[in-house]
Every structure is written in C-alpha cells, then in structure tokens.
Design an enzyme around this catalytic site. Structure first.
Site: not given
Ligand code: PEP
Ligand code: MG
Length: 858
Positions: A480, A717, A741, A788
């Site tokens: 922690h 993905e 992913d 993202c």
């Molecule tokens: C990803 O797969 O890059 C993504 C943004 O989704 P998550 O990390 O939530 O699977």
């Molecule tokens: Mg993902």
C-alpha cells in the site's frame, strides 16, 4: 410471522418419508455400540447393518458436507431436516481408507443417488461395527416416527418418517444452515481490500458466516481471519451461512465473491511477486555508512518513479512503555472502546478530507474494516478480561495476527501485515496519549524518508510537497505504501534490505526512482548531474503543463486531437486539467464489474452525464460494454470456455444479451448536450456486427424521439477488422484502434502472460502494418482513425501513429502534456517518412531504436 416465514414453516412441517440408504438389517439405535448414537445424542433415527457396499441418498436434498474421512455425510432435505448418514462405528479412524465419495458439498441429489461406496471386507476387519446410522440431527424441529426395526430392508425401501414440528418449524428455519462453494478468481487472492469487502457484507447478516479454504476456517466477519486463510487465485472457498435468510445471504456472498469483491477478476493468477521480503533487522546491528567512504550506491526495487536530491530523515521505531497489568475489566474495556472510536473518527475524517477513490480510499476502507474486526476485538477483550491493560491487549492481539500473515509465505499477504501493525500503533498511541506517527512533525526541505518500513497511514498523513523521496528496507512494489507513494508523486525505492538502515540521519542522498538506486553521500559530480536533471525535469513538466490546454498541432500545423482514456468518472476532471481535449475511450466496465446486478438505464445515464459535465461539452466516446474473456460478470453467465480470450467478448456478448446493450445505448442517447457523445463498439470482427448494433441504436433513438444522430464507431482490435477496414468503415462513422488487443492477437501473445510481457510490444512492425492498413481502409470512406490502446500513451510512439495517418490519440491522462509536447516539435512529413521506414523493420526493438535515433529528445 411474515407470509414467507409461514410458507417456510409449512414446508418444514411437512412429512418426509426417508428410504433406507443401504440394504441390510434394520435395528433400533439402542443396539448401536456407541453411546453418541444409542443415547440419541446425535439425533433420532435408525441403524442398518449393511449387506451392500453402497450408501445412497434417503431422499432428495443437498449435500451439506462430506466428512474428510469420507465415512459420513449430511444431507439437507427440502423440509429443512438435516440427515446424518454415518457408515460404521469409529470408522473416522480409518482416515478415508476403504471409502470413496461420489458427491461434493453443495451438490443437489435425488433419492437413491449414490453417495459413498465402501469396502465391506476392509471395514469388517478394521472397524468396530459396520452398522450404518441414519439420524435426523436437527431433532429439536422434527419428530422421527414409523421406524422399521428388527427386519431386513432393501436400499430404497421406506425406513422412517420425519415430521416437522410446526410450532418450532420457524425456529428451525431460523437456524437454517446453507453451504456453498465458490472459486476465488482474484489475481492477488483474498487480501485486505476484498477481505474487508466480504466481511462488511457478512456483518450485515445476524447469523454466522464461516469460510473454509485448504483446511483453514475463518469467521467470515473478520477481515484478519479471512486474510489468514491465505486463499489465493483459483482456490475453492466453502461458505457456510447460518440463521434466518441464510439462503439469500449465501447466494449474495457467492455472487459477490464471483464478481470479484470489488477487485478485477482474472481467470489466471497474476504472476508471483518476485520481490523478497527482507525480514526486519534491528537498526543497531547495521553499521552506519560514513561520509569518509565516499559515494555508496544501494539498490532496491522501483516502487514509484522520479528523481530526488535531499537529506535522509530516519524514521525510527516509536517505543511505548505499555503496562501489562490493567486497572480492571470495566475500566480497560471502556478505554479500548473509546480509543478505537477516536481512531475510527480520525480515519473517517482523513478519508473525507481527501480524494475518496483510489488507493488512498481503499487503504482507509481496509483500516476501518480492521478496526471493527470481530475476531481482533474479541481476542483483545479476552486479554483484558484476564487482567491485561487495553494497550497491551490490543498490541499483543494485532501483533499475533500480523505474524500469522507473515507466516503464510505469500508476499502480498505479508505486505498487508503492515496495515495491521499500523493500526496497532495508532490505537496504542491513542491509549497512551502519544503521537502515532514516527515521522517527525517538522521535516527539513527536501526530506527523503528512510525507514525499515513506512506505514500507510504515516505516508497518507504527509503533505507530498514536503517529502522529496522515500526509501525503505522492506515493502514491495505492490504494498500500500508503494501504491500511495506513486499516487502522491513521491519517488520511492523499496525492498532495499538491511543496507537502508545504515543510512545515517541527515546524510545527503540521491534517489533514482526510475532505476531503483539510492546514492548515499553522493559525489560532487553526482549532485551536479542530479541537480541539472531535476531542473530539466521541472522545467519540462511546467512548460508542458502550461501548454497542455492548447490544441495539439504538429510543427507544420496538422491538427491531432489528444483525448483521454477514462475508466472512472472520478478521473474526468483531472484529465481535463491535464489538457485532454475530450475522452476518446470511456471503459464502461467500471459500472458493470464488481457488482451483483447490472446497472439500470437511469444509473448509467447519471454516471455518463457526470463525465460529460466534467468534460464541459467536449467529445465523450463511450465504449459499449466490453466484458467476457478476462472480465466475467456474475450476473451474465457465459458458457465455460476453453479459451475465453478467443471466445464471447465485447460486441459478441452485447449481441447475445441485447437487453443489456439496449439499456446502455438508451442511457448514452439521453446524455446532454446531445452532440457530446459517440458510441464505440469493442471487438468487432466484421461489418455485420456493427450494422446489428446500429439497428439497435437507431431503434432506440426513434423510441426516445431524439432527432440528433449519434456517431457510431468500431474498435479495431481483431486482425480481420484491420484487414477489412474498408468494409468496416463503410458501416462506421469512425474507427478506433485498440492496440492492446490487436497486439495480442497479431503476435499470438496473451496480454496477461508475464513471461511474454517484454515482447508484447505495440510497436512491432506487424502491428504497425495493420495500423497502416486500417487507415488505408478508413480513407476509402473518409473516416477518421483514432488509437486508444496503450501505445497512444507513449510519447515515443505518437509520431509513428500520426505518421501512419492516425488523427486522434486517446491516452492515459498523466501523459497528455508529454504527448502533446512531443507532437508539437515534429512535422507530419517527417513523421510519415519515419513511419514508412518503421514498417520495413523486423522487430519492435528496431522500431524503437529508429525513433530514438531520429528524435533523441522524445
Ligand atoms: C485495447 O485493446 O487496446 C483497448 C483499448 O481496450 P482494452 O485495453 O480495454 O481491452
Ligand atoms: Mg481491447
């Protein structure tokens, strides 16, 4: 009695005919050579001297327990009668030899089902008697009659009748006992936070709650006892709930465990903590380092990154002279209660004063739960009742429990022992009228705290601006204190071992959080380098922050939107402060995971609206629920999958459970202002999935009478989605690449596999080529492409993504000023040129080397 209770009483009062569990000679209990049975101490029933080696269920029911020696089991009938079936006398001594069980605790069985088989020859040789008993053990609520005695019977033939006593049936019901089993899927096992979460729910139940795991048993209302079970990922927990409403409570607790007890669920355990837990070393036995020896480098484990130059402030043990003998039961009990109440109030006040969520809130929550831990309280009261003083009793009890946790040889649980010791100190200090923190009230500027182990409450109470760094002999990167230090932005090195205790108070130090090193008595040149490094960092940081709110454009003026990835409403405001131009990915799982029922439309609307408000009208991309795979939901049972990451995930789950999707879509459509939200669909493989979601969106938009259209995007993905991006783009308004992913699927490397972690790199040319392919496909229909996934948060990766044609990056809020700063210095043409070169390289390392050599400042 309530209507439900009356109904239950009727059930309990019903007559139940039990059939013989074995073939053999039926006899009166008085003839059994064991007073426990012959005097009906165990309950009323019959004995059968078996001629068949199979024990079968005498009625429909649930297996409440199978004895560890497999010679006996207990069933609970639908009427509430509990029936013990016991093969032979003193057969427990055989420790299972000659017995095979065919059922498990919690299993539903029908009358006649095979429960246990036994070796009659072996029992004839080794057991005192083969007589097999069938007795109703909760006899106070039931009457046994019509017993067949003194003749041979066949298995399955009626043997006796059990009638519920209506007058006492509700009492019996109140004493109901329910047994359940559940697997623990928490990566870090049943540590303090989930144990506290379990105990808090269990404490709402008036009856008993007991958890058993690997032969250890714990009071389910005691956080410390639950931690001491040492339950780790994959363990099976046996839950026993007693008292009125036991069935309902057991169900809720099982669902709560299955849902993760407030933690993320992992189908695989997290990798073990590869950190040794140095044992406490008396400071006096470690020789002090001497300035005359010159600069010394001590190594530890990185707990919180950063750089610090300062002076050591040794945090040494507070010693309390605690009298063992108390001033009487009443006086000491009252003192203890008052001290506990004061500490509780202090923690609650500190909790209320700071940010409620995150690691800090979790720690306060765990401490509050420990303060109300019935096992600790009861043990302390027992000590007080034996004449001990309140501080002596509390310290002894908590120390014992902390030592038990350390003894479990699980690094994470051992780290939790510090929470207990922290509490012991606070309460004892309160009782002794002393300050509880070992950290001096007055700290010099640039203090670097040096401790055997700093306690969470000690760190949480400090103003981060007054502490330059922290080094500890003990602790681990998941303790922690480490989590807190990182959250407070204090560079920290932990697990340094005894060498840390040789650092003299006041010694000049350089702490290099990034490399996990501490330089004691740094040389002049080390100081100079560090001073320059600190100045450069500070300057860079403040310049970047100052410009963070400006639009992001490359040096040649190309607009790149830099958004934030959000996982909780609480982060929206700080993301906005760091310069986020919107939210490019709201992971809505935060609303769905770790709970027993799905959030309804109203709740979802309120939470999304909260985030939209914090973003003040800027774009908010809301991803539809991405569960399944490594994020199972307790209330959405999915079939067991051999390979869940390749199974029902993301949009596949949404299309399988359209009601869940429909409610979420409606909630998003209701957020104001209408133009702010966009919908993003995860794990899309082909265009027809997106069209199916669009049909739901359009139907709900019509139903809500909303005129404004809403943008619908697909996450890329799955490799097929990247390859067929042109088809996807025809059906979507925008595409957003989830490189986390995408990388795992392209490289065939599980993103949860620690062994492969260093090779799972989103800058692998194989991934970059799919990014390029996605942009190419999107351009056919003039659709924008965002990234993202994790690589968007790397200042080093951003120019490559932009060079490949990505026009929006959605990153972790903390790095937004850095990503924007990196892009502002580069031209699109140069980014394109380097990105093209990267596509022809062979490895992620080569790509990284190319970027570093091209732009050394990134
Ligand atoms: C990803 O797969 O890059 C993504 C943004 O989704 P998550 O990390 O939530 O699977
Ligand atoms: Mg993902």
């Amino acid at each position: 009695m309530s209507r439900a209770s009356v109904a239950r009483a009727d059930v309990a009062a019903a007559r139940l005919r039990l059939v013989s569990p074995v073939s053999g000679w039926a006899a009166r209990l008085e003839e059994v050579p064991d007073p426990a049975f012959s005097q009906r101490l165990m309950g009323d029933g019959v004995a059968v001297d078996p001629t068949s080696p199979e024990l079968r269920a005498p009625c429909d029911g649930v297996v409440m327990s199978v004895h560890a020696s497999r010679h006996a089991c207990t069933l609970r009938a639908s009427t509430g009668a509990e029936i013990l079936l016991h093969i032979g006398i003193d057969t427990v001594m055989l420790r299972g030899e000659g017995f095979t069980s065919h059922v498990q605790t919690g299993q539903q069985v029908r009358a006649g089902a095979l429960l246990i088989t036994f070796d009659m020859d072996l029992l004839a040789r080794k057991a005192r008697s083969l007589q097999t008993l069938m007795v109703v053990v909760n006899a106070e609520g039931y009457t046994v009659s019509d017993c067949v005695e003194g003749r041979s019977v066949q298995a399955g033939e009626p043997l006796l009748t059990v009638t519920g006593d209506a007058a006492r049936a509700s009492e019996a019901e109140a004493e109901a006992r329910v047994l359940r089993e559940v697997r623990l899927l928490l990566a870090h096992g049943l540590h303090a936070r989930p144990a506290a979460a379990f105990a808090l729910r269990a404490r709402q139940h008036l009856g008993g709650v007991v958890l058993t795991c690997k032969g250890r048993t714990a009071n389910g209302k005691s956080v410390s006892a639950l931690m001491a079970l040492g339950a780790v990922h994959g363990d099976t927990l046996s839950l026993q709930v007693e008292g009125e409403g036991a069935e309902q409570v057991a169900r809720e607790l099982v669902e709560w465990v299955a849902a993760g007890l407030g933690e993320a669920i992992h189908l695989r355990a997290a990798p073990g903590v590869a950190v040794s837990m140095p044992v406490p070393v008396p400071a006096s036995t470690v020789p002090e380092l001497d300035a005359a020896q010159g600069e010394r480098i001590l190594s530890g484990t990185l707990a919180s990154p950063g750089l610090a130059l300062g002076r050591a402030v040794r945090v040494t043990e507070l010693t309390f002279e605690v009298p063992e003998v108390g001033a009487g039961l009443e006086h000491e009990s009252a003192r203890l209660d008052e001290a506990l109440a004061r500490v509780r109030a202090e923690i609650q006040a500190a909790h209320a004063a700071g940010p409620g969520a995150g690691a800090r809130g979790d720690i306060f929550g765990a401490h509050l739960a420990l303060l109300e831990d019935p096992e600790l309280l009861e043990a302390a009261r027992r000590e007080v009742a034996q004449g001990r003083s309140a501080p002596w009793a509390w310290r002894a009890v908590v120390e014992r429990q902390a030592a038990a946790l350390v003894g479990l040889e699980d690094a994470r649980l051992a780290e939790r022992a510090s929470d207990l010791r922290d509490l012991a100190r606070r309460v004892v200090a309160e009782l002794m009228g002393r300050a509880h923190s070992r950290v001096p009230a007055e700290l010099p500027p640039d203090a670097i705290l040096v401790a055997d182990e700093l306690l969470p409450s000690e760190l949480a109470a400090l103003d981060p601006r007054r502490v330059a760094g922290l080094c500890m002999a003990r602790g681990g990167p998941t303790s922690h204190v480490a989590i807190l230090a990182a959250g407070m932005g204090i560079p920290a090195v932990v697990a340094m071992g005894a060498s840390a205790l040789g650092i003299p108070d006041g010694a000049p130090l350089v702490l290099e959080g990034d490399s996990g090193q501490v330089r004691v008595f740094p040389s002049e040149s080390t100081r100079e380098v560090t001073t320059r490094g600190l100045a450069a960092r500070a300057e860079r940081r403040s310049a970047r922050l100052a410009n963070a709110h400006e639009e992001c454009r490359t040096a040649d003026g190309v607009r790149i939107e830099v958004f934030a990835n959000l996982g909780r409403p609480a982060d929206a405001l700080s993301a906005f402060e760091k310069g986020a131009e919107g939210c490019g990915l709201l992971r809505t799982e935060f609303l769905f995971l770790e709970r027993v029922h799905a959030p309804d439309e109203e709740e979802q609307t309120a939470r999304y609206q909260e985030i939209a408000d914090a973003l003040q009208g800027r774009p908010l991309v809301i991803r539809t629920l991405d569960v399944g795979g490594d994020k199972p939901l307790a209330y959405l049972p999915l079939p067991r999958e051999e390979n869940p990451v390749l199974g029902l995930r993301g949009v596949r789950v949404s299309l399988r459970s359209p009601e869940l999707l429909r409610a979420q879509v409606r909630a998003i459509l209701r957020v104001q202002p209408r133009g702010a939200c966009r919908i993003l669909v995860p794990m899309v493989t082909s265009a027809d999935e997106l069209r199916a979601v669009r049909a739901v969106v359009e139907a709900e938009r019509g139903a809500l009478g909303r005129a404004e259209p809403i943008a619908l995007g697909a996450m890329v993905e799955v490799p097929a989605a990247a390859v067929l991006a042109d088809q996807l783009a025809a059906a979507a308004d925008f595409l957003s690449i989830g490189t986390n992913d995408l990388t795992q699927y392209v490289l065939a490397m599980d993103r949860g596999n620690a062994e492969l972690a260093s090779r799972l790199d989103g800058l692998h040319p194989g991934v970059l080529r799919l990014v390029a392919k996605t942009v190419e496909g999107a351009r056919v229909h003039g659709r924008p492409v965002a990234v993202c996934g994790g690589v968007a948060s790397e200042p080093l990766a951003a120019p490559l993504l932009v060079g490949l044609g990505v026009t929006e990056l959605s990153a972790t809020p903390a790095v937004i000023p850095d990503v924007k700063a990196a892009l502002r210095t580069l031209s699109l043409a140069h980014c394109e040129q380097v990105a093209r070169a990267a596509l022809s390289l062979e490895s992620a390392e080569a790509v990284r080397a190319l970027v570093r050599s091209t732009w050394p400042g990134l």
